[in-house]
Design a protein around this motif. Structure first.
Motif, PDB file in Angstrom:
ATOM      1  N   PRO A   1      -3.936   7.181  -1.353  1.00  0.00           N
ATOM      2  CA  PRO A   1      -4.990   6.356  -0.751  1.00  0.00           C
ATOM      3  C   PRO A   1      -5.758   5.514  -1.758  1.00  0.00           C
ATOM      4  O   PRO A   1      -6.314   4.480  -1.400  1.00  0.00           O
TER       5      PRO A   1
ATOM      6  N   GLU B   1       1.128   4.857   1.002  1.00  0.00           N
ATOM      7  CA  GLU B   1       0.415   5.742   1.916  1.00  0.00           C
ATOM      8  C   GLU B   1       0.167   7.112   1.314  1.00  0.00           C
ATOM      9  O   GLU B   1      -0.772   7.800   1.700  1.00  0.00           O
TER      10      GLU B   1
ATOM     11  N   PRO C   1     -10.484   2.253   3.898  1.00  0.00           N
ATOM     12  CA  PRO C   1      -9.849   3.281   3.061  1.00  0.00           C
ATOM     13  C   PRO C   1     -10.405   4.677   3.287  1.00  0.00           C
ATOM     14  O   PRO C   1      -9.855   5.641   2.763  1.00  0.00           O
TER      15      PRO C   1
ATOM     16  N   TRP D   1      -4.237  -1.254   6.800  1.00  0.00           N
ATOM     17  CA  TRP D   1      -5.300  -0.273   6.973  1.00  0.00           C
ATOM     18  C   TRP D   1      -6.603  -0.897   6.481  1.00  0.00           C
ATOM     19  O   TRP D   1      -6.802  -1.034   5.278  1.00  0.00           O
TER      20      TRP D   1
ATOM     21  N   TRP E   1      -5.233   1.582  -2.212  1.00  0.00           N
ATOM     22  CA  TRP E   1      -5.653   0.623  -1.191  1.00  0.00           C
ATOM     23  C   TRP E   1      -6.313  -0.601  -1.837  1.00  0.00           C
ATOM     24  O   TRP E   1      -7.051  -0.498  -2.825  1.00  0.00           O
ATOM     25  N   THR E   2      -6.043  -1.766  -1.266  1.00  0.00           N
ATOM     26  CA  THR E   2      -6.613  -3.027  -1.739  1.00  0.00           C
ATOM     27  C   THR E   2      -7.325  -3.715  -0.585  1.00  0.00           C
ATOM     28  O   THR E   2      -6.776  -3.832   0.520  1.00  0.00           O
TER      29      THR E   2
ATOM     30  N   ALA F   1      -4.680  -6.531   5.196  1.00  0.00           N
ATOM     31  CA  ALA F   1      -4.291  -5.150   4.939  1.00  0.00           C
ATOM     32  C   ALA F   1      -4.026  -4.436   6.257  1.00  0.00           C
ATOM     33  O   ALA F   1      -4.782  -4.579   7.227  1.00  0.00           O
TER      34      ALA F   1
ATOM     35  N   PHE G   1      -8.245   6.270   8.283  1.00  0.00           N
ATOM     36  CA  PHE G   1      -6.961   5.650   8.599  1.00  0.00           C
ATOM     37  C   PHE G   1      -6.618   5.974  10.049  1.00  0.00           C
ATOM     38  O   PHE G   1      -6.516   7.137  10.434  1.00  0.00           O
TER      39      PHE G   1
ATOM     40  N   PHE H   1       0.852  -1.185   0.000  1.00  0.00           N
ATOM     41  CA  PHE H   1       0.000   0.000   0.000  1.00  0.00           C
ATOM     42  C   PHE H   1       0.890   1.239   0.000  1.00  0.00           C
ATOM     43  O   PHE H   1       1.838   1.328   0.771  1.00  0.00           O
TER      44      PHE H   1
END
Length: 1160
Positions: free
Chosen positions: A921, A918, A935, A932, A924-925, A930, A938, A916
């Motif tokens: 944003p 940072e 999404p 985080w 994000w997956t 993950a 955070f 990811f």
């Protein structure tokens, strides 16, 4: 006397029994059936005599006796009551007639309305009409009385007639007892739709601003009378004779510099009327919505939006494609541009312009991408994205310490076929990760799991919301401004906290975020700031410095006075000029003269003081004649605060003057171009003071003899000024020699392209001139800021092609309050390090701030802004770009010239199983592992670890699943942080170690309390744990597994604990900003503070005692003391090294490559 209604009912029934009418009556009744009073009107044209009727309409249907039940052939009596429809038109008169019921009504539902059937439209299927209706002796109206006389002796008027309610039941009659009718008398002399000439009547009026200030000299007119009928006097009042009091005339007023206004007069007596006309000052248009870049396929439709505001509101728009004006007859002149059936030649850049009476404004450019049929918008093959592996790991088959985990391009996808986006919708699908693959990395003693991107595709975009956090402090002392009001434009949105912190969510489609901070105590100038933000959704941190108001100068309104601008004993320099307030020039906000003492506080921002740039308002931009934003060069700014002692309201001042010493304006042409500007706090833009025909020549030269023994004359540039609503002024010159400077920020000083950092605020301060250049002796002329994105930032600046040192700049970069380091220049600048090739680098004269003195900070660099010369290939690829090549600057590849900053993060390492970025944003997956899980929010968590020992130590946090059934024991990620020494305690250091917060995972089904293990490097032993944290963990089972004394293990708390527990938690829409704020609090050891200086004793969670390992004797000493033992140790070490090399060679396969880790 019997009531007429029962008799009417009997007559109706008798008529039916006698068969007086045939079932096939015509739909249109006779004139006699329609009205009891006069001629038959058209049913579609209600009577004009019933203008004031507010009654209700009902229809009575009586079925034919002997007719079929539920049939549609029965005759009925229609009784219509007067009605006032919703449209405001009068209804029909009282009538009695027989009529065949319409088919839509004969099956209606029934409802009792004062004793008669009421039929409703749209009845339910299958319901039959009734055969009986109720006749009751209810009250009824008597006959109408005669019409009254007309209300006017000439011209249009009204007449009335009345009727009375009769009946014995005591009920009130339905409808109104009064009826009005228009009447027209002979035309009055000079009569019009607005006025009728009434010699004895008078119209009294006033023209004012929205704040109530009178406007003298306004031209007053009536809609039907050409020309000006009156002019407002010094108090804004006017009077016009011959306007009838009851005419409700529309009166308009016009005045230079103000938008036209109109109001309706109202009678306040039998022969007089009053009117107040409000005029708003003309305001240049400004964009509130810009067209957005979009991606569509050929044949689809697209809509661009452009919305502007101003005074008056802009109504005329023009659209441009690749700089060419589009045909208004084909595409219109409104705020929307619609393109249907897209073709490939319609791709390119689009922008709009909006106009009003005050000027024009140009929007930013939107890029339209038109894809050919079958051409994918998102490449399924991921791009290269390298992540750094831990030092004790290596790739399968050997290789460097980096691993390509892939990433998907940050591009938009077209919408589904035939779904053309709505106005302002840039598309709801983006190129995102479709599939991840698992991979295991062999490390020293363990296996490191990692997930890599295997396939990209179009999916629903994550919403992007810009966020701005910051800190409001005093510019002179650094104290926080507590509970200051925050205004977005003119709308209040909140307050700063007790520590001066603030958080602002950027509204959608915002181009310029204009924020005003107002000190509740009134000790500071209102701080109007244009805060850069990241439109991609990453958070940005700003430190806003407020300027303290100058000391009060007491003036007499009858005498006036002069107040110096800048200079003084503290500054050690002469004043730039003075503000002259003439006698009897002060006014109340409503225009009344003020006489008495005046408390004047004139606060000057002196550009000769380099530190004053951080507190300067706005961003020194204005809208030029073509509607584009253009920069200004300042000679100083000042705030004017005039009040009566003991009162809060601001006083106005007319006919004031600003005098600027001519010796401070030396650049050619600047004395003629110098103008006075005022700041619009709603747009953050500067607007030139004075009327349009006077602008550009506001200052005149004046010679003044100095009162000295030796005769001497001083020259001043004098400009006129009126102090009203606006209080921030600027002495500026527009500058045309403009350019952009390319800057990038990196995570480390290796400057790897994959380590670029987003969300960094880059500030460029123009220093003019360079030593030895004959120009103004000022320290700075303007400033600009930009936020780095995936491809760096392009910062506006002034530049010159002829003299490289004519313009210099100081460039700094800040991320979340942390100052980044610039590339070094000692003993000489190296092209590969700075990022600029030779010989252009020498021409720019790059020097880091510590170039001459190593004790200085390394957080900035100075450079000559040498504009690229025509025909020099080496200067066409940056880092300085001409003003018209902004697109080339924004799209420049990382291999082109640019200036560099890097973060100071020695021995800091982060590893996530699910990659990811940072700073982006949108990368994000969704995955259970993950780091985080959400999404949109955070949450960053840090643990403060104190280490007692003679050196700094690396502390690692190992984060794995704790209580969730699907992730228990599986790795989320690793974090390594080196401790920082406490300057107050030489034998102690502390580390702020990040761990994965506990909470819901991606599936949002069950929380997981992360199993966190914190282990310092070296020989360390846990000696203390925060008692509050220990008690919390004991009260919230399950307990963590048994741990040894060399580490600290816990199940992450679900609550947001504070500094009393040694845990620091910050939630933000930007992961990087959340971490930066949490680290600042952890360093400070408080829940709302911020520091970059470690305080090891404040707010710690766990303490370790570390000791140095005993020094091992040298080989020579061991051979002297015990030869046999030393030789045995050598044989064992050589045998172990041989075995490890053989295993590594076997793993490498046929290539025979060895796994080499850095440092070995």
């Amino acid at each position: 006397m019997a009531s007429p209604l029962p008799l009417l009912c009997l007559c109706v029934v008798g008529g039916y029994l006698a068969g007086a009418r045939d079932a096939t009556l015509a739909k249109e009744p006779s004139a006699a059936a329609w009205s009891l009073q006069g001629p038959a009107p058209n049913p579609a044209q209600p009577s004009s005599a019933l203008e004031d009727w507010d009654g209700e309409s009902s229809v009575l249907w009586a079925p034919r006796v002997g007719g079929e039940t539920g049939g549609r052939q029965g005759l009925g009596l229609s009784t219509r009551f007067p009605q006032r429809p919703a449209s405001g038109r009068p209804g029909s008169t009282w009538t009695t007639r027989e009529e065949t019921p319409p088919s839509a009504s004969t099956t209606g539902r029934r409802a009792y309305v004062r004793g008669h059937w009421r039929w409703r439209r749209a009845p339910p299927t299958g319901r039959s009409p009734p055969h009986l209706f109720l006749c009751s002796a209810e009250a009824s109206w008597g006959a109408w009385g005669p019409w009254s006389l007309c209300s006017k002796s000439c011209g249009p008027g009204r007449r009335l007639r009345r009727r009375s309610c009769q009946g014995s039941s005591g009920d009130a009659c339905l409808g109104s007892p009064q009826e009005a009718q228009k009447c027209v008398r002979p035309r009055c002399p000079g009569c019009s739709s607005d006025t009728c000439g009434c010699p004895d009547d008078i119209l009294l009026g006033s023209v004012v601003t929205p704040s109530g200030r009178p406007l003298p000299g306004a031209r007053v007119s009536l809609r039907t009378r050409p020309g000006t009928i009156a002019t407002s006097d010094a108090h804004g009042n006017f009077r016009v004779s011959g306007v009838c009091a009851g005419s409700q005339a529309n009166v308009s007023a016009q005045m230079d510099g103000f938008s036209a206004g109109m109001a309706r007069a109202h009678a306040n007596g039998s022969n007089s009327a009053v009117v107040t006309i409000v005029l708003e000052k003309l305001g240049k248009p400004y964009l509130v919505k810009h067209p957005e870049s979009q991606v569509q396929e050929t044949g689809q439709n697209v809509t661009f939006c452009c919305k502007a505001s101003g005074t008056p509101m802009p109504k005329k728009y023009s659209w441009f494609h690749n700089g060419t004006l589009l045909d208004r007859r084909k595409y219109g002149s409104g705020p929307y541009l619609e393109l249907s059936g897209l073709r490939e030649d319609q791709a390119g850049e689009y922008h709009c312009k909006a106009w009003n009476e005050a000027g024009a404004v140009r929007s930013r450019t939107a890029l339209l991408t038109v894809l050919a049929p079958g051409w994918p918008a998102c490449d399924p093959r991921p791009l290269v994205h390298l992540i750094k592996l831990p030092d004790d790991c290596s790739q399968p088959g050997g290789g460097p310490e980096y691993l390509d985990v892939g990433l998907c391009a940050d591009t938009r996808c077209p919408g589904p076929e035939g779904s053309g986006p709505r106005c302002g919708d840039a598309g709801s699908r983006c190129c995102s990760v479709l599939r991840l693959e698992n991979m295991d990395i062999s490390c020293s003693g363990y296996v490191l799991p990692v997930k890599v991107v295997a396939e990209c595709g179009c999916r629903k975009c994550l919403p992007r919301r810009g966020l701005v956090r910051g800190h409001l402090v005093a510019a002179d002392s650094g104290e926080p401004l507590r509970f200051a009001s925050i205004l977005l434009g003119r709308a209040p949105i909140g307050f700063t906290s007790y520590q001066g912190d603030f958080t602002i969510e950027v509204p959608p489609a915002t181009e310029r975020l204009v924020v005003t901070f107002v000190d509740p105590r009134g000790d500071f100038v209102d701080s109007v700031r244009v805060l850069p933000f990241d439109p991609r959704g990453a958070g940005v941190y700003h430190e806003v410095r407020a300027l303290r108001k100058a000391a009060t100068v007491l003036l007499d309104a009858e005498l006036g006075g002069a107040i110096p601008l800048g200079g003084g004993e503290k500054a050690g320099a002469p004043a730039m000029g003075e503000l002259v307030l003439p006698p009897r020039a002060f006014r109340h906000p409503d225009g009344r003269p003020y006489a008495g003492p005046v408390e004047a506080r004139i606060t000057f921002v002196d550009p000769r003081d380099l530190a004053s740039a951080t507190a300067a308002p706005s961003d020194l931009r204005f809208v030029d004649g073509s509607g584009e934003l253009a920069p200004l060069r300042t000679y100083g700014m000042f705030s004017v605060d005039l009040r009566a002692p003991g009162y809060a309201e601001q006083l106005h001042a007319a006919h004031a003057a600003v005098r600027v010493a001519a010796e401070h304006v030396r650049m050619p042409g600047h004395a003629e171009a110098l103008a006075l500007w005022s700041l619009d706090p709603e747009t953050g833009l500067w607007e030139e003071e004075g009327e349009r025909e006077e602008r550009g020549r506001r200052f005149r030269r004046e010679q003044v003899a100095a009162a000295r023994v030796r005769r001497e004359e001083r020259a001043f540039l004098v400009g006129a000024l009126t102090v009203r609503e606006r209080r921030l002024f600027n002495l500026d010159v527009p500058e045309r020699r403009r350019c952009f400077v390319k800057v990038r920020a990196y995570g480390t000083d290796r400057f790897a392209p994959a380590e670029q950092v987003q969300g960094v605020v880059v500030t460029l301060l123009n220093l003019e001139p360079a030593p030895g250049f004959e120009a103004n002796p000022r320290a700075w002329g303007r400033f600009d800021s930009a936020v780095t994105g995936p491809n760096g930032a392009c910062v506006p600046a002034f530049c010159d092609a002829e003299r490289p040192d004519a313009y210099t700049a100081l460039v700094t970069a800040v991320l979340g309050g942390e100052e980044l380091e610039a590339a070094p220049s000692r003993p000489r600048a190296i092209a590969a390090t700075v990022g600029v090739t030779q010989p252009y680098l020498d021409r720019l004269g790059y020097r880091r701030t510590d170039h001459d003195d190593p004790a200085f900070k390394r957080t900035g660099f100075r450079v000559n802004l040498a504009r690229p010369r025509v025909g020099r290939e080496s200067e066409t690829r940056g880092p300085v770009y001409p003003w018209r090549r902004l697109r080339d600057c924004e799209d420049a590849p990382v291999t082109d010239n640019h200036f560099r900053f890097s973060r100071v993060e020695a021995d800091k390492y982060e590893y996530d199983v699910v990659p990811f970025r940072e700073g982006a944003p949108a990368s994000w997956t969704g995955d259970l592992l993950a780091w985080w899980p959400n999404p949109q929010e955070f949450r960053a968590c840090f643990l403060k670890v104190r280490l007692q020992g003679p050196q700094e130590y690396v502390v690692r946090s190992h984060n794995a699943g704790g209580t969730h059934a699907d992730t228990r024991g599986r790795l989320y990620g690793l974090r390594d942080t080196r401790s920082v020494r406490d300057p107050e305690h030489p034998g102690a250091s502390a580390a702020c170690v990040e761990f994965k917060c506990g909470g819901m995972l991606f599936d949002q089904r069950q929380v997981d309390r992360t199993l966190v293990t914190v282990t310092p490097q070296g020989s360390c032993r846990r000696v203390a744990v925060n008692t509050l944290l220990q008690d919390y963990l004991a009260r919230h089972p399950p307990p963590a597994p048994e741990d040894d004394s060399a580490a600290f293990t816990m199940l992450a708390p679900l609550d947001a604990l504070g500094h009393n527990y040694g845990v620091y938690t910050v939630t933000d829409q930007s992961p990087r900003l959340a971490k930066e704020i949490a680290i600042g609090r952890c360093f400070d050891g408080s829940s709302d503070g911020f520091s970059r200086e470690m305080k090891a004793d404040a707010g710690t969670a766990v303490t370790f005692q570390c000791r140095e390992p005993p020094a091992r004797p040298s080989l020579f000493q061991r051979l002297l003391e015990n030869p046999a033992s030393a030789l045995g140790d050598i044989r064992r070490e050589m045998g172990q090294a041989t075995r490890e090399a053989g295993v590594a060679q076997a793993q490498a396969g046929d290539t025979g490559a060895l796994v080499v880790r850095p440092g070995q």
